[in-house]
Structures are given as structure tokens and as C-alpha cells.
Design an enzyme around this catalytic site. Structure first.
Site, PDB file in Angstrom:
ATOM      1  N   ASN A 118       0.814  -1.216   0.000  1.00 18.03           N
ATOM      2  CA  ASN A 118       0.000   0.000   0.000  1.00 18.03           C
ATOM      3  C   ASN A 118       0.854   1.277   0.000  1.00 18.03           C
ATOM      4  O   ASN A 118       0.401   2.320  -0.471  1.00 18.03           O
ATOM      5  CB  ASN A 118      -0.913  -0.022   1.233  1.00 18.03           C
ATOM      6  CG  ASN A 118      -1.526   1.334   1.525  1.00 18.03           C
ATOM      7  OD1 ASN A 118      -2.484   1.737   0.864  1.00 18.03           O
ATOM      8  ND2 ASN A 118      -0.976   2.063   2.493  1.00 18.03           N
TER       9      ASN A 118
ATOM     10  N   SER B 186      -3.629   2.435  -8.875  1.00 13.51           N
ATOM     11  CA  SER B 186      -4.454   3.642  -8.940  1.00 13.51           C
ATOM     12  C   SER B 186      -5.162   3.715 -10.288  1.00 13.51           C
ATOM     13  O   SER B 186      -4.648   3.217 -11.298  1.00 13.51           O
ATOM     14  CB  SER B 186      -3.570   4.888  -8.785  1.00 13.51           C
ATOM     15  OG  SER B 186      -4.289   6.053  -9.137  1.00 13.51           O
TER      16      SER B 186
ATOM     17  N   TYR C 228       3.859   9.065 -11.503  1.00 15.56           N
ATOM     18  CA  TYR C 228       2.924   8.277 -10.686  1.00 15.56           C
ATOM     19  C   TYR C 228       2.160   7.277 -11.559  1.00 15.56           C
ATOM     20  O   TYR C 228       2.016   6.095 -11.194  1.00 15.56           O
ATOM     21  CB  TYR C 228       1.964   9.245  -9.987  1.00 15.56           C
ATOM     22  CG  TYR C 228       0.990   8.618  -9.015  1.00 15.56           C
ATOM     23  CD1 TYR C 228       1.415   8.180  -7.757  1.00 15.56           C
ATOM     24  CD2 TYR C 228      -0.358   8.496  -9.338  1.00 15.56           C
ATOM     25  CE1 TYR C 228       0.508   7.624  -6.857  1.00 15.56           C
ATOM     26  CE2 TYR C 228      -1.263   7.946  -8.446  1.00 15.56           C
ATOM     27  CZ  TYR C 228      -0.826   7.509  -7.206  1.00 15.56           C
ATOM     28  OH  TYR C 228      -1.724   6.966  -6.321  1.00 15.56           O
TER      29      TYR C 228
ATOM     30  N   THR D 168      -7.397  -6.978 -11.809  1.00 17.91           N
ATOM     31  CA  THR D 168      -7.349  -5.604 -11.298  1.00 17.91           C
ATOM     32  C   THR D 168      -8.772  -5.192 -10.947  1.00 17.91           C
ATOM     33  O   THR D 168      -9.637  -5.161 -11.824  1.00 17.91           O
ATOM     34  CB  THR D 168      -6.786  -4.644 -12.373  1.00 17.91           C
ATOM     35  OG1 THR D 168      -5.480  -5.105 -12.727  1.00 17.91           O
ATOM     36  CG2 THR D 168      -6.684  -3.228 -11.856  1.00 17.91           C
TER      37      THR D 168
HETATM   38  P1  NAI Z   1      -1.028   8.425   2.400  1.00 22.33           P
HETATM   39  O1  NAI Z   1       0.044   9.334   1.925  1.00 22.33           O
HETATM   40  O2  NAI Z   1      -2.015   8.918   3.389  1.00 22.33           O
HETATM   41  O3  NAI Z   1      -0.403   7.074   2.953  1.00 22.33           O
HETATM   42  C1  NAI Z   1       0.696   6.470   2.349  1.00 22.33           C
HETATM   43  C2  NAI Z   1       1.527   5.892   3.444  1.00 22.33           C
HETATM   44  O4  NAI Z   1       2.664   5.230   2.860  1.00 22.33           O
HETATM   45  C3  NAI Z   1       2.085   6.947   4.410  1.00 22.33           C
HETATM   46  O5  NAI Z   1       1.873   6.530   5.732  1.00 22.33           O
HETATM   47  C4  NAI Z   1       3.580   6.976   4.072  1.00 22.33           C
HETATM   48  O6  NAI Z   1       4.396   7.305   5.183  1.00 22.33           O
HETATM   49  C5  NAI Z   1       3.791   5.540   3.652  1.00 22.33           C
HETATM   50  N1  NAI Z   1       5.010   5.362   2.864  1.00 22.33           N
HETATM   51  C6  NAI Z   1       5.402   6.050   1.756  1.00 22.33           C
HETATM   52  N2  NAI Z   1       6.591   5.593   1.348  1.00 22.33           N
HETATM   53  C7  NAI Z   1       6.958   4.600   2.216  1.00 22.33           C
HETATM   54  C8  NAI Z   1       8.072   3.749   2.319  1.00 22.33           C
HETATM   55  N3  NAI Z   1       9.103   3.829   1.451  1.00 22.33           N
HETATM   56  N4  NAI Z   1       8.115   2.825   3.303  1.00 22.33           N
HETATM   57  C9  NAI Z   1       7.103   2.715   4.193  1.00 22.33           C
HETATM   58  N5  NAI Z   1       6.019   3.517   4.148  1.00 22.33           N
HETATM   59  C10 NAI Z   1       5.946   4.456   3.170  1.00 22.33           C
HETATM   60  O7  NAI Z   1      -1.767   7.915   1.070  1.00 22.33           O
HETATM   61  P2  NAI Z   1      -3.174   7.197   0.851  1.00 22.33           P
HETATM   62  O8  NAI Z   1      -4.069   8.152   0.198  1.00 22.33           O
HETATM   63  O9  NAI Z   1      -3.614   6.499   2.072  1.00 22.33           O
HETATM   64  O10 NAI Z   1      -2.744   6.125  -0.278  1.00 22.33           O
HETATM   65  C11 NAI Z   1      -2.407   4.783  -0.002  1.00 22.33           C
HETATM   66  C12 NAI Z   1      -2.132   4.088  -1.334  1.00 22.33           C
HETATM   67  O11 NAI Z   1      -3.277   4.209  -2.175  1.00 22.33           O
HETATM   68  C13 NAI Z   1      -0.971   4.696  -2.109  1.00 22.33           C
HETATM   69  O12 NAI Z   1      -0.249   3.682  -2.759  1.00 22.33           O
HETATM   70  C14 NAI Z   1      -1.672   5.584  -3.124  1.00 22.33           C
HETATM   71  O13 NAI Z   1      -0.891   5.766  -4.278  1.00 22.33           O
HETATM   72  C15 NAI Z   1      -2.916   4.768  -3.423  1.00 22.33           C
HETATM   73  N6  NAI Z   1      -4.026   5.542  -3.944  1.00 22.33           N
HETATM   74  C16 NAI Z   1      -4.615   6.548  -3.221  1.00 22.33           C
HETATM   75  C17 NAI Z   1      -5.694   7.243  -3.745  1.00 22.33           C
HETATM   76  C18 NAI Z   1      -6.392   8.323  -2.970  1.00 22.33           C
HETATM   77  O14 NAI Z   1      -7.325   8.930  -3.514  1.00 22.33           O
HETATM   78  N7  NAI Z   1      -6.025   8.617  -1.736  1.00 22.33           N
HETATM   79  C19 NAI Z   1      -6.203   6.951  -5.084  1.00 22.33           C
HETATM   80  C20 NAI Z   1      -5.516   5.871  -5.753  1.00 22.33           C
HETATM   81  C21 NAI Z   1      -4.476   5.202  -5.189  1.00 22.33           C
END
Ligand code: NAI
Length: 263
Positions: free
Chosen positions: A106, A158, A171, A254
Site C-alpha cells: 500500500n 491507482s 505516478y 485488477t
Molecule cells: P497516504 O500518503 O495517506 O499514505 C501512504 C503511506 O505510505 C504513508 O503513511 C507513508 O508514510 C507511507 N510510505 C510512503 N513511502 C513509504 C516507504 N518507502 N516505506 C514505508 N512507508 C511508506 O496515502 P493514501 O491516500 O492512504 O494512499 C495509499 C495508497 O493508495 C498509495 O499507494 C496511493 O498511491 C494509493 N491511492 C490513493 C488514492 C487516494 O485517492 N487517496 C487513489 C488511488 C491510489
């Protein structure tokens, strides 16, 4: 909610969604979508390993919340882009619980800018954070899960990896790559009983979208056939399904969770 109601609720969930495995690691799980995946999977009776990279407090608070609701879990610190750290973390989980049943990749970042202004390091940084980290996780999970010939992985990609987006060349490439990579892992893992699937969320309401003005939010909502942003629970329930035995014949797939925005 009193304890009795809570127990009934947990029991009902456990019956409605069966898991043959017992634990799951979720990367980047201390907030947002990852945190909700942890809550939901703990509610279904899995032991959840909550990964965080730097600040322990939100991960500890989430674990406390999960335990208070009758769930089981642990926190684990590592940087998902660090091959040694990620591999060691997975081995540690497999050793301490006797197996690694499920993995949810994630963790992810964005670094948006128009392509003409995007430096190679801006591009590669996002590829490394989103795609390379998922590669490390998938490969190591495949190794560990092969020992029991059982396991499932869900990669959080995504909608942007399917339809593209201006300002997100890096991205979209990372998330599109994740979708293709999952299919190849699915082909390699199938003979060993290990499934790999992706989820492609659309606009999901998180802290980030909370900060948007009402006008901007309304314009997003208007463009979505189901007329609302998705919730983190919408995504988490999809993850639970893909990991569960109910999805035992689904691999390399997917699952779009986007309110119909891209079909
Ligand atoms: P967020 O930014 O709130 O959470 C992402 C988490 O990943 C954060 O806690 C961050 O510290 C952690 N992280 C980043 N790089 C890291 C690393 N190298 N090692 C360990 N932890 C790491 O983002 P959100 O919105 O919760 O997104 C979660 C996933 O869902 C992501 O992959 C994002 O691309 C994907 N996503 C989110 C969407 C949205 O609308 N929020 C839409 C489509 C996909």
C-alpha cells in the site's frame, strides 16, 4: 458499542469472509487507506502487521485502537524502498508467526509536476517508492509463501495507472507498472498456490482530499457516476475480498474501486 455487540459484530464478519491464512503485512499502514485496511482485516480476524517508516506514534495508536476493538496486531518499522529492511521484516514476521499469509503493498507517494518540468530524479523517485518497493514485497512474499504453497498479495495501484493524468507521468507509470507486474507475478505464483491481484482506487476521501475546498470536491463528485468520493472502507473491503478464500480463483486481476469513473 458494548462488548457483547462488538463480539457479535466481529463474529459475523469472520463468518462472512473466510481466510485460510492468519496474518497480513500492510505497508505504509499508519494512516489513510493503509490504516483502514489494517482495521478492516483485523475485524475479519487476521493478525495485522502495521508497517510505518518514520514516526511510530500513529502506528502505535492504530494498534491500540485495533486491540481495543478485539483485534490482534503488531507494528513493524521499515522503509519499503530498502531491499534489506523490507526482506528482513518479512522474514521476521514469517519466523515469529510461523508463516506469512498475506501482503498488501500500500505504501506510495506522489511528486506531481508537468512532464516538461519533471526531472529524471522526480520520475525515478516515484518509480522507486511505488513500483520498486512493491517488487521487493512481491518477490520476498513469493519466496516465503512458496514454503507453505499458500498466500495472496494485493497491490494498491491507482485509476491513474489505467487512464493517465496530467501532472502525474511518474505516478501513472509506477501504478501502470504495478498492474502489469502483478499479472506476471500471478503467472509465476499460480503453480505455487499464491495469488497476486491489484486494486485501482479512484478519488478516495482521505486527509488530503479533506483539505480541498467544497467547490473542488463538488466538481470531483459531479464527474463520478456514483456521485461521491470513495471511502477508505470501500478500498479496504475490496482488499479483504481479494485476500479471502472467496477470491480463491481470482489472480492477475485488477479490481477498480472508483465509483464508475473509469470502466
Ligand atoms: P497516504 O500518503 O495517506 O499514505 C501512504 C503511506 O505510505 C504513508 O503513511 C507513508 O508514510 C507511507 N510510505 C510512503 N513511502 C513509504 C516507504 N518507502 N516505506 C514505508 N512507508 C511508506 O496515502 P493514501 O491516500 O492512504 O494512499 C495509499 C495508497 O493508495 C498509495 O499507494 C496511493 O498511491 C494509493 N491511492 C490513493 C488514492 C487516494 O485517492 N487517496 C487513489 C488511488 C491510489
Amino acid at each position: 458499542m458494548d462488548k457483547f455487540t462488538l463480539e457479535i459484530k466481529i463474529l459475523t464478519k469472520r463468518i462472512s469472509m473466510k481466510f485460510s491464512g492468519k496474518n497480513v503485512l500492510i505497508t505504509g499502514a499508519s494512516r489513510g487507506i493503509g490504516a483502514q485496511i489494517a482495521r478492516t482485516l483485523a475485524g475479519y480476524g487476521l493478525k495485522v502487521w502495521i508497517n510505518y517508516r518514520s514516526a511510530p506514534e500513529p502506528a502505535d495508536a492504530l494498534l491500540e485502537e485495533i486491540r481495543a476493538n478485539g483485534g490482534e496486531g503488531a507494528v513493524i518499522k521499515f522503509d519499503a524502498t530498502n531491499e534489506a529492511e523490507f526482506s528482513e521484516a518479512l522474514s521476521l514476521i514469517a519466523q515469529s508467526d510461523g508463516e506469512l499469509s498475506y501482503l498488501v503493498n500500500n505504501a506510495g507517494i506522489t511528486n506531481d509536476k508537468l512532464a516538461l518540468r519533471m526531472k529524471l530524479e522526480d520520475f525515478m523517485g516515484v518509480i522507486e517508492a511505488n513500483l520498486s518497493s512493491a517488487f521487493i514485497g512481491c518477490r520476498e512474499a513469493l519466496k516465503l509463501m512458496s514454503k507453505k504453497r499458500f498466500g495472496a498479495v494485493v497491490n494498491i495501484a491507482s485509476i491513474v495507472g489505467e487512464m493517465g493524468n496530467a501532472g502525474q507521468v511518474n505516478y501513472s507509470a509506477s501504478k501502470g507498472g504495478m498492474i502489469a507486474m502483478s499479472k506476471s507475478f500471478a503467472k509465476e505464483g499460480a503453480a505455487r498456490g499464491i495469488r497476486f491481484n491489484c486494486i485501482t482506487p479512484g478519488f478516495i476521501a482521505t486527509d488530503m482530499t479533506d483539505a480541498l475546498s467544497d467547490d473542488v470536491k463538488a466538481s470531483y463528485e459531479a464527474s463520478i457516476p456514483l456521485k461521491r468520493l470513495g471511502s477508505t472502507s470501500d478500498v479496504a473491503e475490496g482488499v479483504a475480498f481479494l485476500l479471502s478464500d472467496g477470491a480463491g480463483y481470482i489472480t492477475g486481476e485488477t479490481l477498480k474501486i472508483n465509483g464508475g469513473l473509469y470502466m
